[in-house]
Scaffold this motif. Sequence first.
Motif, PDB file in Angstrom:
ATOM      1  N   GLU A 105      -0.557   1.718   2.217  1.00  0.00           N
ATOM      2  CA  GLU A 105       0.657   0.850   2.557  1.00  0.00           C
ATOM      3  C   GLU A 105       0.507  -0.097   3.454  1.00  0.00           C
ATOM      4  O   GLU A 105       0.762  -1.323   3.454  1.00  0.00           O
ATOM      5  N   ILE A 110      12.405  -3.409   0.731  1.00  0.00           N
ATOM      6  CA  ILE A 110      12.530  -3.443  -0.907  1.00  0.00           C
ATOM      7  C   ILE A 110      13.460  -4.514  -1.081  1.00  0.00           C
ATOM      8  O   ILE A 110      14.781  -4.528  -0.657  1.00  0.00           O
ATOM      9  N   TRP A 138      13.315   2.140   1.603  1.00  0.00           N
ATOM     10  CA  TRP A 138      11.666   2.081   1.303  1.00  0.00           C
ATOM     11  C   TRP A 138      11.456   3.620   0.783  1.00  0.00           C
ATOM     12  O   TRP A 138      10.820   3.612  -0.300  1.00  0.00           O
ATOM     13  N   LEU A 193      12.094  -6.160  -8.929  1.00  0.00           N
ATOM     14  CA  LEU A 193      11.782  -5.408  -7.820  1.00  0.00           C
ATOM     15  C   LEU A 193      10.506  -6.052  -7.092  1.00  0.00           C
ATOM     16  O   LEU A 193       9.536  -6.336  -7.439  1.00  0.00           O
ATOM     17  N   THR A 194      10.943  -6.296  -5.752  1.00  0.00           N
ATOM     18  CA  THR A 194       9.779  -6.978  -4.882  1.00  0.00           C
ATOM     19  C   THR A 194       9.599  -5.970  -3.447  1.00  0.00           C
ATOM     20  O   THR A 194      10.567  -5.622  -2.926  1.00  0.00           O
ATOM     21  N   VAL A 195       8.307  -5.683  -3.439  1.00  0.00           N
ATOM     22  CA  VAL A 195       8.139  -4.657  -2.300  1.00  0.00           C
ATOM     23  C   VAL A 195       7.258  -5.494  -1.361  1.00  0.00           C
ATOM     24  O   VAL A 195       6.130  -5.858  -1.559  1.00  0.00           O
ATOM     25  N   LYS A 196       7.937  -5.557  -0.094  1.00  0.00           N
ATOM     26  CA  LYS A 196       7.388  -6.348   0.999  1.00  0.00           C
ATOM     27  C   LYS A 196       6.645  -5.190   2.011  1.00  0.00           C
ATOM     28  O   LYS A 196       7.373  -4.708   2.737  1.00  0.00           O
ATOM     29  N   PHE A 197       5.451  -5.024   1.672  1.00  0.00           N
ATOM     30  CA  PHE A 197       4.755  -4.062   2.611  1.00  0.00           C
ATOM     31  C   PHE A 197       4.582  -4.164   4.110  1.00  0.00           C
ATOM     32  O   PHE A 197       4.838  -3.560   4.990  1.00  0.00           O
ATOM     33  N   LEU A 243       6.261   3.703  -7.154  1.00  0.00           N
ATOM     34  CA  LEU A 243       5.316   2.945  -6.902  1.00  0.00           C
ATOM     35  C   LEU A 243       4.125   4.142  -7.141  1.00  0.00           C
ATOM     36  O   LEU A 243       2.966   3.659  -7.648  1.00  0.00           O
ATOM     37  N   ARG A 246       8.107  -3.503   5.405  1.00  0.00           N
ATOM     38  CA  ARG A 246       8.652  -2.203   4.891  1.00  0.00           C
ATOM     39  C   ARG A 246      10.076  -2.643   4.179  1.00  0.00           C
ATOM     40  O   ARG A 246      11.010  -1.544   4.583  1.00  0.00           O
ATOM     41  N   VAL A 270      11.801   4.192  -3.266  1.00  0.00           N
ATOM     42  CA  VAL A 270      11.016   3.481  -4.241  1.00  0.00           C
ATOM     43  C   VAL A 270       9.624   4.185  -4.433  1.00  0.00           C
ATOM     44  O   VAL A 270       8.764   3.728  -5.046  1.00  0.00           O
ATOM     45  N   LYS A 271       9.222   5.103  -3.153  1.00  0.00           N
ATOM     46  CA  LYS A 271       7.777   5.506  -3.181  1.00  0.00           C
ATOM     47  C   LYS A 271       7.548   6.080  -4.222  1.00  0.00           C
ATOM     48  O   LYS A 271       6.471   5.939  -4.885  1.00  0.00           O
TER      49      LYS A 271
END
Length: 256
Positions: free
Chosen positions: A132, A174, A187, A165-169, A194, A172, A190-191
Amino acid sequence: MHLKTDDIIRLEIEFDSGSIPPPFSHTYKIKTGFEKDFVNTQFDITYTEREELSEDEIYEEGFTPEDDYSFKGELPKIWESPFKTLYGKTNWSNKKNLDENGGIKILAKDKHGKIVRGIPSNPEEWQYLAQEFIQGIYEINQKEAPLTLQYYVNDSQEGELFYELTVKFSVRKIELSINGKSINVSWESVKALLGFVFLPDYDYDQAQEKKPNKRGHYIHLGDGFWHEFGKGIINIDDTFDATSKIKSEFRKLNKH
């Protein structure tokens, strides 16, 4: 010896993929320093044992000859807590060194100057968090864009639903919308999704570029193609139904 979590000012993570063959075999090292307003970061990944492979062989596996990568910079302060939390709950194995199977090693330093090294007994959790964090580095340095997923459902039970869905690592965070309506999700929620999304095999020969309008369940992985469940998405492990897990995790997001 286990340092007091609140006193830690630096963590280093070293990973070795072990005996897997090239071009997949690699090592990486992450150095983090917890500053007042950011996480000071150094990251290096090196792909190993590629000397006897041709460029064509490397490209055939989805890699390039220039996959080694280095980064020095700052990541947001929000990353400090996940690292310290994981350190605080980690037990340590009796091993002093990694074997041919590779693995992960941790170094921690506290504000008193004490340094401890160890091999965690929960390596999967450390590897997941490290991955991540690496994705966050790639976003910060604009090597990769945030992960985007779209999921389209059109059936008699659930009706017509369009998930974005957008995941901004890097931060952190969502971002989720269902049929255009923003939904607040954590966060952690959604783990699991993913973890399941990239387990099946996606058959691009059966994929389509336009958003579907027929009955069914479809997913878009951010690469320009829609894949239909039951046709172009295949469970690799016969003992684990990842495709059903993906559907169920999206349903959970719709209940927030």
